[in-house]
Design an enzyme around this catalytic site. Structure first.
Site: not given
Ligand code: A2P
Length: 338
Positions: A131, A244
């Site tokens: 990710c 994130h």
């Protein structure tokens, strides 16, 4: 468009759940959807286009008549079952780290190296990257194409959902425990994650970096198809549920100004520039959560490098960082190759 039978392995997990929702939201042409997880989850049901689908136990026979299998149940499940799924005739899109570094398995971010999907023929498996790497390379590639990136220094601020549903529950539980003046019980993470930052994601290697940090190093080279780019990462888990954030600093071969980078990124596929410091506008995890794009802001010339650029990049780690990227790969696979 032709329709296909699709399996989701790890269907009860944070990413598997999002894979099912993404298939539905993007109207992926699914003929039959098979939801697979461990024996523990048999009896659970999930809705797909208004129909209740029972979760089945993952077994060696789960892939009969499946054309596309999306895996997100961890590396050991992938190592065992992805080759079986491929042997049964499915193309596997694997969200785990099991196959990412194998030279004959493509590692794909559709905005960066969609042509690599053709290599699915080698072993019937396509790897979905980590990710934190995905959102970074979506923003780096258009800059690299113009000015060649030599090196990247990145610090990440990663949401707990990247660890899975258990970690989402742990952060919530610890916040409740603290507000009720109860002792905190770390379980998924080695230390309290609520109101804390842990500079430790995945296991430590002998060179002092963690596995997550080395994933950013190796995966960036492979996806960008340029072995000369080096990446030094510090990956930090923060008490955020979804999204994130990353502070990225890079040295370029050719000088670019901040406004040139803003211009390049504003035209880049999958990127939205949110960059107006005069109005306190920059990307935020809570705003990126639930969205498809990668958001970039704080674009500036980096003072520490001669031809340096720095920015802040944010994306929903479960969507673009995992489920959406896998479904985008499936869309290209179906459109161009199956
Ligand atoms: P289960 O819910 O039955 O344990 P997360 O990353 O959010 O923790 O989710 C992990 C996913 O992987 C879940 O769907 C989990 O199913 C699944 N999973 C874990 N181990 C296995 C296994 N041995 N066989 C099949 N599915 C597994």
């Amino acid at each position: 468009m032709k329709s296909v039978n699709v399996a989701v392995v790890g269907a009860t997990g944070a990413v598997g759940n999002e894979m099912r929702k993404t298939l539905e939201q993007r109207n992926f042409p699914v003929k039959n959807l098979r939801l697979l997880a461990s024996k523990r989850s048999v009896g659970k049901k999930f809705t797909f286009h208004g129909e209740e689908i029972p979760v089945e136990e993952l077994t060696e026979d789960s892939f009969q008549d499946i054309q596309i299998a999306l895996f997100s149940a961890g590396a050991s499940v992938s190592k065992q079952y992805a080759p079986l799924a491929a042997a049964a005739g499915a193309v596997v899109i694997d969200n785990s780290s099991a196959f990412r570094q194998e030279p004959d398995i493509p590692l794909v971010v559709p905005e960066v190296n969609p042509h690599a999907i053709a290599q699915y023929k080698n072993r019937g498996i396509i790897a979905n990257p980590n990710c934190s790497t995905i959102q970074m390379v979506v923003a780096l590639k258009p800059i690299h194409d113009v000015a060649r990136i030599k090196r990247v220094i990145v610090a990440t601020y990663q949401a707990v959902s990247g660890t899975g549903q258990k970690a989402i529950d742990e952060l919530e539980t610890q916040v409740r425990q603290l507000f009720n003046l109860k002792p905190v019980t770390p379980n998924v993470y080695p230390y309290q994650i609520a109101f804390n930052c842990l500079p430790h994601i995945d296991v430590f290697f002998e060179n002092g970096y963690t596995k997550e940090e080395m994933k950013m190093y190796y995966e960036t080279k492979k996806i960008m198809e340029d072995d000369s780019i080096t990446v030094s990462a510090t990956c930090v888990r923060v008490p955020v549920f979804y999204g994130h954030s990353e502070a990225v600093h890079m040295e370029l071969e050719k000088k670019l100004t901040a406004s040139e980078v803003r211009e390049i990124l504003s035209k880049a596929p999958g990127v939205i520039v949110v960059d107006d410091p005069s109005h306190n506008l920059y990307p935020l995890a809570i705003e990126a959560a639930g969205k498809d794009e990668v958001f970039v802001g704080r674009i500036r010339e980096d003072l520490a490098f001669e031809n340096g650029i720095a920015f802040w990049v944010v994306a929903d780690n479960i969507r673009k960082g995992a489920a959406l990227n896998a479904v985008q790969i499936a869309e290209i696979l179906l459109d161009k190759y199956l």
